[in-house]
Design a protein around this motif. Structure first.
Motif, PDB file in Angstrom:
ATOM      1  N   PHE A  74      -7.160   9.964   1.476  1.00  0.00           N
ATOM      2  CA  PHE A  74      -5.797   9.803   0.962  1.00  0.00           C
ATOM      3  C   PHE A  74      -4.832   9.482   2.104  1.00  0.00           C
ATOM      4  CE2 PHE A  74      -1.644  11.571  -0.298  1.00  0.00           C
ATOM      5  CZ  PHE A  74      -1.417  10.809  -1.434  1.00  0.00           C
TER       6      PHE A  74
ATOM      7  N   THR B 246       4.080  12.723   0.962  1.00  0.00           N
ATOM      8  CA  THR B 246       2.732  13.156   1.354  1.00  0.00           C
ATOM      9  C   THR B 246       2.737  14.613   1.799  1.00  0.00           C
ATOM     10  OG1 THR B 246       2.234  10.885   2.078  1.00  0.00           O
ATOM     11  CG2 THR B 246       0.787  12.642   2.869  1.00  0.00           C
TER      12      THR B 246
ATOM     13  N   VAL C 225      -2.238   4.220  -4.239  1.00  0.00           N
ATOM     14  CA  VAL C 225      -1.768   5.440  -3.585  1.00  0.00           C
ATOM     15  C   VAL C 225      -0.818   6.208  -4.510  1.00  0.00           C
ATOM     16  CG1 VAL C 225      -0.401   6.338  -1.669  1.00  0.00           C
ATOM     17  CG2 VAL C 225      -2.080   4.531  -1.262  1.00  0.00           C
TER      18      VAL C 225
ATOM     19  N   LEU D  44      -5.269   5.890   3.211  1.00  0.00           N
ATOM     20  CA  LEU D  44      -4.683   4.956   2.254  1.00  0.00           C
ATOM     21  C   LEU D  44      -3.159   4.930   2.378  1.00  0.00           C
ATOM     22  CD1 LEU D  44      -6.826   5.537  -0.968  1.00  0.00           C
ATOM     23  CD2 LEU D  44      -6.910   3.617   0.616  1.00  0.00           C
ATOM     24  N   VAL D  45      -2.552   6.100   2.565  1.00  0.00           N
ATOM     25  CA  VAL D  45      -1.101   6.161   2.768  1.00  0.00           C
ATOM     26  C   VAL D  45      -0.711   5.392   4.029  1.00  0.00           C
ATOM     27  CG1 VAL D  45       0.849   7.677   3.290  1.00  0.00           C
ATOM     28  CG2 VAL D  45      -0.794   8.322   1.514  1.00  0.00           C
TER      29      VAL D  45
END
Length: 268
Positions: A50, A25, A152, A53-54
């Motif tokens: 994002f 990430t 993801v 979701l991670v």
């Protein structure tokens, strides 16, 4: 906690997964990807989505990895309780077996896991990436984790590709985008593996079978002399039972001859 407990396989695997997740990430945010462009333009909705979701996929991973997958009770049971469990889990025609390793009465579809050293209800498999079994209690969460993780990974794959500018000279490109390209390859590999896992588990769930039963039906006493899958109640009922816990029909469809094999847990 003893110092050596920090070096146990479970701690190392979960720590490695967490570090790898946030490392990838961070790479996506530090390079010239769409994430960084959105951040520089002040459009924070998609970057925050994002990140959530991670984080969600990581929390699901830890939940599946740390929770009880459905261990069979190892405490000695009074005769009445054992009889009640047998009546609830299997028809009278199929006798409960006693595990040769932990000496508990195994409900139908349970199996002893040598890695966990416990018998697990509706045993599916032992996942080395989780360092835990997938069984009756955590199998639905495992499938949900695979679905979210795949989403993801595919989004991360797109983001990594958006930051790869191949028009630069080779030397300059390698210094500026080498790490991002390695991340792209890693995301591609993980997406392929997780996608195949999700597809296979959705197929198994749709037919109400497990990985262990699918691979080793010839070794399992309650399956090897049957032409089809006796647990299959149709797609709708199978999915409703797996994800929502809706009851299925009685185990009476499994009325079979009792197979005596010395109480070995290797066949069930």
């Amino acid at each position: 906690m003893a110092p050596w407990a920090l070096l146990s396989p479970g701690v190392l695997v979960r720590t490695g997964h967490t570090v790898l997740t946030w490392g990838i990430t961070l790479v996506l945010f530090l390079h010239d990807t769409e994430l960084r462009q959105w951040e520089e333009q002040g459009e924070l909705l998609l970057p925050l989505t994002f990140l959530f979701l991670v984080l969600g996929s990581l929390l699901l991973y830890l939940a599946v990895s740390l929770m009880d997958p459905g261990y069979v009770n190892t405490q000695p049971q009074p005769q009445e309780e054992a009889k009640e469990e047998q009546t609830a889990m299997v028809p009278p025609a199929i006798a409960l077996r006693r595990c040769r390793f932990c000496l508990v009465l195994q409900p139908l579809r349970a199996r002893h896991c040598r890695d966990c050293r416990r018998c697990v209800r509706r045993y599916d498999h032992h996942c080395p990436w989780m360092e835990n079994c997938v069984g009756e209690r955590n199998h639905p969460l495992f499938v949900a984790y695979l679905a979210l993780q795949l989403a993801v990974l595919l989004w991360g794959l797109h983001l990594a590709w958006s930051g790869l500018h191949f028009f630069q000279p080779w030397g300059v490109w390698l210094r500026s985008s080498g790490l991002l390209f390695a991340t792209f390859l890693l995301l591609f590999l993980f997406s392929l593996v997780v996608g195949l896992l999700l597809a296979s588990h959705l197929y198994l769930v749709a037919s109400n079978t497990t990985t262990w039963e699918f691979i080793s039906s010839h070794r399992i006493a309650y399956l090897r002399q049957r032409p089809g899958n006796p647990f299959d109640h149709g797609l709708t009922r199978n999915l409703a039972h797996f994800f929502c816990g809706w009851p299925l029909r009685s185990w009476d469809i499994l009325r079979a001859e009792e197979v005596e094999e010395g109480g070995s847990s290797q066949d069930i």
